[in-house]
Design a protein around this motif. Structure first.
Motif, PDB file in Angstrom:
ATOM      1  N   ILE A  81       0.840  -1.272   0.020  1.00  0.00           N
ATOM      2  CA  ILE A  81      -0.124   0.145   0.193  1.00  0.00           C
ATOM      3  C   ILE A  81       0.948   1.413  -0.042  1.00  0.00           C
ATOM      4  O   ILE A  81       0.618   2.220  -0.626  1.00  0.00           O
ATOM      5  CB  ILE A  81      -0.951  -0.058   1.265  1.00  0.00           C
ATOM      6  N   LEU A  82       1.862   1.255   0.940  1.00  0.00           N
ATOM      7  CA  LEU A  82       2.618   2.484   0.954  1.00  0.00           C
ATOM      8  C   LEU A  82       3.538   2.740  -0.408  1.00  0.00           C
ATOM      9  O   LEU A  82       3.472   3.752  -0.799  1.00  0.00           O
ATOM     10  CB  LEU A  82       3.717   2.550   2.087  1.00  0.00           C
ATOM     11  N   SER A  83       3.922   1.448  -1.227  1.00  0.00           N
ATOM     12  CA  SER A  83       4.501   1.801  -2.302  1.00  0.00           C
ATOM     13  C   SER A  83       3.689   2.316  -3.508  1.00  0.00           C
ATOM     14  O   SER A  83       4.168   2.868  -4.344  1.00  0.00           O
ATOM     15  CB  SER A  83       5.237   0.384  -2.823  1.00  0.00           C
ATOM     16  N   LEU A  84       2.439   2.275  -3.353  1.00  0.00           N
ATOM     17  CA  LEU A  84       1.510   2.666  -4.256  1.00  0.00           C
ATOM     18  C   LEU A  84       1.227   4.246  -4.131  1.00  0.00           C
ATOM     19  O   LEU A  84       0.449   4.955  -5.173  1.00  0.00           O
ATOM     20  CB  LEU A  84       0.226   1.913  -3.875  1.00  0.00           C
ATOM     21  N   ARG A  85       1.514   4.868  -3.045  1.00  0.00           N
ATOM     22  CA  ARG A  85       1.850   6.317  -2.608  1.00  0.00           C
ATOM     23  C   ARG A  85       0.153   6.728  -2.787  1.00  0.00           C
ATOM     24  O   ARG A  85      -0.180   7.647  -3.307  1.00  0.00           O
ATOM     25  CB  ARG A  85       2.438   7.130  -3.503  1.00  0.00           C
ATOM     26  N   PRO A  86      -0.749   6.180  -1.987  1.00  0.00           N
ATOM     27  CA  PRO A  86      -1.965   6.644  -2.118  1.00  0.00           C
ATOM     28  C   PRO A  86      -2.245   7.972  -1.044  1.00  0.00           C
ATOM     29  O   PRO A  86      -1.354   8.204  -0.011  1.00  0.00           O
ATOM     30  CB  PRO A  86      -3.016   5.548  -1.460  1.00  0.00           C
ATOM     31  N   ASP A  87      -3.197   8.723  -1.415  1.00  0.00           N
ATOM     32  CA  ASP A  87      -3.364   9.903  -0.532  1.00  0.00           C
ATOM     33  C   ASP A  87      -4.930   9.700   0.389  1.00  0.00           C
ATOM     34  O   ASP A  87      -4.887  10.241   1.353  1.00  0.00           O
ATOM     35  CB  ASP A  87      -3.730  11.125  -1.256  1.00  0.00           C
ATOM     36  N   LEU A  88      -5.595   8.374   0.010  1.00  0.00           N
ATOM     37  CA  LEU A  88      -6.533   8.153   0.845  1.00  0.00           C
ATOM     38  C   LEU A  88      -6.831   6.656   0.863  1.00  0.00           C
ATOM     39  O   LEU A  88      -6.897   6.047  -0.253  1.00  0.00           O
ATOM     40  CB  LEU A  88      -7.905   8.634   0.273  1.00  0.00           C
ATOM     41  N   VAL A  89      -7.123   6.125   1.945  1.00  0.00           N
ATOM     42  CA  VAL A  89      -7.293   4.576   2.023  1.00  0.00           C
ATOM     43  C   VAL A  89      -8.963   4.551   2.745  1.00  0.00           C
ATOM     44  O   VAL A  89      -9.009   5.153   3.827  1.00  0.00           O
ATOM     45  CB  VAL A  89      -6.397   3.795   2.901  1.00  0.00           C
ATOM     46  N   ILE A  90      -9.791   3.785   2.144  1.00  0.00           N
ATOM     47  CA  ILE A  90     -11.251   3.828   2.495  1.00  0.00           C
ATOM     48  C   ILE A  90     -11.297   2.372   3.087  1.00  0.00           C
ATOM     49  O   ILE A  90     -11.032   1.516   2.448  1.00  0.00           O
ATOM     50  CB  ILE A  90     -12.027   4.007   1.504  1.00  0.00           C
ATOM     51  N   PRO A  96      -8.089  -4.459  10.027  1.00  0.00           N
ATOM     52  CA  PRO A  96      -7.615  -4.563  11.113  1.00  0.00           C
ATOM     53  C   PRO A  96      -7.138  -3.071  11.642  1.00  0.00           C
ATOM     54  O   PRO A  96      -6.572  -2.188  11.014  1.00  0.00           O
ATOM     55  CB  PRO A  96      -6.280  -5.241  10.999  1.00  0.00           C
ATOM     56  N   ALA A  97      -7.461  -2.764  13.033  1.00  0.00           N
ATOM     57  CA  ALA A  97      -7.286  -1.305  13.406  1.00  0.00           C
ATOM     58  C   ALA A  97      -5.750  -1.145  13.432  1.00  0.00           C
ATOM     59  O   ALA A  97      -5.380   0.104  13.298  1.00  0.00           O
ATOM     60  CB  ALA A  97      -8.017  -1.228  14.853  1.00  0.00           C
ATOM     61  N   ASP A  98      -4.824  -2.019  13.993  1.00  0.00           N
ATOM     62  CA  ASP A  98      -3.623  -1.896  14.039  1.00  0.00           C
ATOM     63  C   ASP A  98      -2.907  -1.539  12.919  1.00  0.00           C
ATOM     64  O   ASP A  98      -1.993  -0.560  12.408  1.00  0.00           O
ATOM     65  CB  ASP A  98      -2.977  -3.007  14.920  1.00  0.00           C
ATOM     66  N   LEU A 103      -0.775   2.906   8.654  1.00  0.00           N
ATOM     67  CA  LEU A 103      -1.033   3.760   7.555  1.00  0.00           C
ATOM     68  C   LEU A 103      -0.997   5.234   8.152  1.00  0.00           C
ATOM     69  O   LEU A 103      -0.355   6.014   7.475  1.00  0.00           O
ATOM     70  CB  LEU A 103      -2.367   3.220   6.831  1.00  0.00           C
ATOM     71  N   GLU A 104      -1.796   5.381   9.046  1.00  0.00           N
ATOM     72  CA  GLU A 104      -2.118   6.716   9.488  1.00  0.00           C
ATOM     73  C   GLU A 104      -0.695   7.442  10.015  1.00  0.00           C
ATOM     74  O   GLU A 104      -0.395   8.460   9.807  1.00  0.00           O
ATOM     75  CB  GLU A 104      -3.048   6.985  10.680  1.00  0.00           C
ATOM     76  N   HIS A 105       0.079   6.794  10.537  1.00  0.00           N
ATOM     77  CA  HIS A 105       1.585   6.998  11.296  1.00  0.00           C
ATOM     78  C   HIS A 105       2.253   7.411  10.075  1.00  0.00           C
ATOM     79  O   HIS A 105       3.527   8.060  10.068  1.00  0.00           O
ATOM     80  CB  HIS A 105       2.016   6.016  12.029  1.00  0.00           C
ATOM     81  N   ASN A 106       2.056   6.852   8.932  1.00  0.00           N
ATOM     82  CA  ASN A 106       2.832   7.094   7.623  1.00  0.00           C
ATOM     83  C   ASN A 106       2.311   8.345   6.893  1.00  0.00           C
ATOM     84  O   ASN A 106       2.501   8.281   5.620  1.00  0.00           O
ATOM     85  CB  ASN A 106       3.156   5.730   6.917  1.00  0.00           C
ATOM     86  N   SER A 107       1.444   9.148   7.405  1.00  0.00           N
ATOM     87  CA  SER A 107       0.946  10.067   6.864  1.00  0.00           C
ATOM     88  C   SER A 107      -0.318   9.988   5.754  1.00  0.00           C
ATOM     89  O   SER A 107      -0.421  10.690   4.867  1.00  0.00           O
ATOM     90  CB  SER A 107       2.016  11.320   6.366  1.00  0.00           C
ATOM     91  N   ILE A 108      -1.027   8.692   5.964  1.00  0.00           N
ATOM     92  CA  ILE A 108      -1.955   8.339   5.063  1.00  0.00           C
ATOM     93  C   ILE A 108      -3.168   8.576   5.564  1.00  0.00           C
ATOM     94  O   ILE A 108      -3.509   8.055   6.590  1.00  0.00           O
ATOM     95  CB  ILE A 108      -1.897   6.977   4.367  1.00  0.00           C
ATOM     96  N   GLU A 109      -4.111   9.388   4.831  1.00  0.00           N
ATOM     97  CA  GLU A 109      -5.492   9.427   5.565  1.00  0.00           C
ATOM     98  C   GLU A 109      -6.523   8.359   5.494  1.00  0.00           C
ATOM     99  O   GLU A 109      -6.248   7.539   4.360  1.00  0.00           O
ATOM    100  CB  GLU A 109      -6.409  10.596   4.973  1.00  0.00           C
ATOM    101  N   VAL A 110      -6.884   7.790   6.559  1.00  0.00           N
ATOM    102  CA  VAL A 110      -7.815   6.588   6.387  1.00  0.00           C
ATOM    103  C   VAL A 110      -9.135   7.151   6.832  1.00  0.00           C
ATOM    104  O   VAL A 110      -9.520   7.607   7.671  1.00  0.00           O
ATOM    105  CB  VAL A 110      -7.285   5.608   7.503  1.00  0.00           C
TER     106      VAL A 110
END
Length: 284
Positions: A81-90, A96-98, A103-110
């Motif tokens: 997921i990180l390699s795809l460089r998304p700006d939003l994950v729905i 899984p909450a963890d 993802l959020e700790h890596n500056s991706i909006e969820v």
């Protein structure tokens, strides 16, 4: 472990410096879906060009199968997921909450969603995703149209009798459509009575079904083969005193037609079920 931490940090830097969100509108340009419901809704809204990846369970519409896969609905590949460089994950209700926190700790909006339980909830979910993706007007038009379609269908059947229905969803243990769900609304919107409609639990006993003596038994087993559903049908048919057995009103329904809750698929499911519940009516 150090290699993984370095990789995550490196990808995070790429995300922060790339700025994929449209600066003028704030609309995301690279979206990852973690749920079949979300994926189907994105396509329904005409926003599929924003979707860069989804899960292995995302198979509707057909074009969803061609999107990059990032894992299942319960276990995602964070590095991918990180390699795809998304700006939003729905996310979905099973995400899984963890992993979402990572993802959020890596500056991706969820954007966290829960599976809708009612037709109204299905429409609200579509509107929510529409707002996030800059497709609010499309979402409003879709939900208004399908609400009208449901009303029109109900008008067609308003004078028909109201059969009692047992809608089986699983065997071992026996469970069925119960209170406060969009599946229960299929029954109520079809001018029928769900014998489990006042139950908060979906678990049911054979004795309860026999006592209620429904006019129709619908069988749509989730995650099993057609053969398993046919076996359940034979078990019910063997109970000769059941009204549904006497009248040959034990029907195996296609779960794929009724278990995918977007506004459009809800209406399709309702149209599919209406002739099964009311065989006297013409196809809607």
């Amino acid at each position: 472990m150090k290699h993984i931490q370095f990789f995550l940090t490196f990808i995070a830097v790429l995300i922060l410096t790339a700025g994929p969100v449209d600066a003028g509108t704030g609309i995301p340009r690279r979206v990852v879906s973690l749920s079949p419901i979300v994926t189907e809704t994105i396509f329904l809204l005409g926003a599929e060009d924003l979707l860069v990846a989804d899960t292995t369970y995302c198979s509707t519409p057909e074009a969803a199968k061609k999107k990059e896969k990032i894992g299942t609905v319960t276990q995602m590949n964070i590095e991918k997921i990180l390699s795809l460089r998304p700006d939003l994950v729905i996310s979905g209700s099973l995400s899984p909450a963890d992993q979402l926190r990572t993802l959020e700790h890596n500056s991706i909006e969820v954007f966290r969603i829960q599976s809708p339980k009612t037709f109204s909830g299905i429409c609200d979910l579509t509107l929510g995703i529409g707002r996030k993706l800059g497709k609010e007007e499309a979402a409003r038009k879709i939900t208004a149209r399908v609400r009208q379609e449901v009303e029109d269908l109900q008008a067609v059947i308003q004078d028909l009798p109201k059969p009692k229905i047992f809608f089986q969803l699983g065997a071992n243990p026996l469970h069925a459509v119960s209170q406060a769900s969009f599946m229960d609304e299929y029954i109520r919107f079809s001018r029928a009575v769900n014998i489990m409609g006042n139950d908060t639990s979906a678990i049911c006993s054979l004795e309860r079904v026999v006592a209620e003596n429904p006019d129709l038994i619908l069988i749509a087993l989730m995650g099993t083969s057609q053969k398993a559903a046919e076996a359940e049908k034979e078990k019910w048919a063997a109970l000769k005193n059941l009204k549904a057995a006497k009248q040959n009103r034990i029907v195996v329904a296609n779960p794929e037609m009724i278990c995918s809750p977007t506004p459009a698929s809800f209406v399709s499911g309702l149209k599919y079920l209406l002739p099964l519940i009311h065989p006297e009516m013409e196809n809607p």
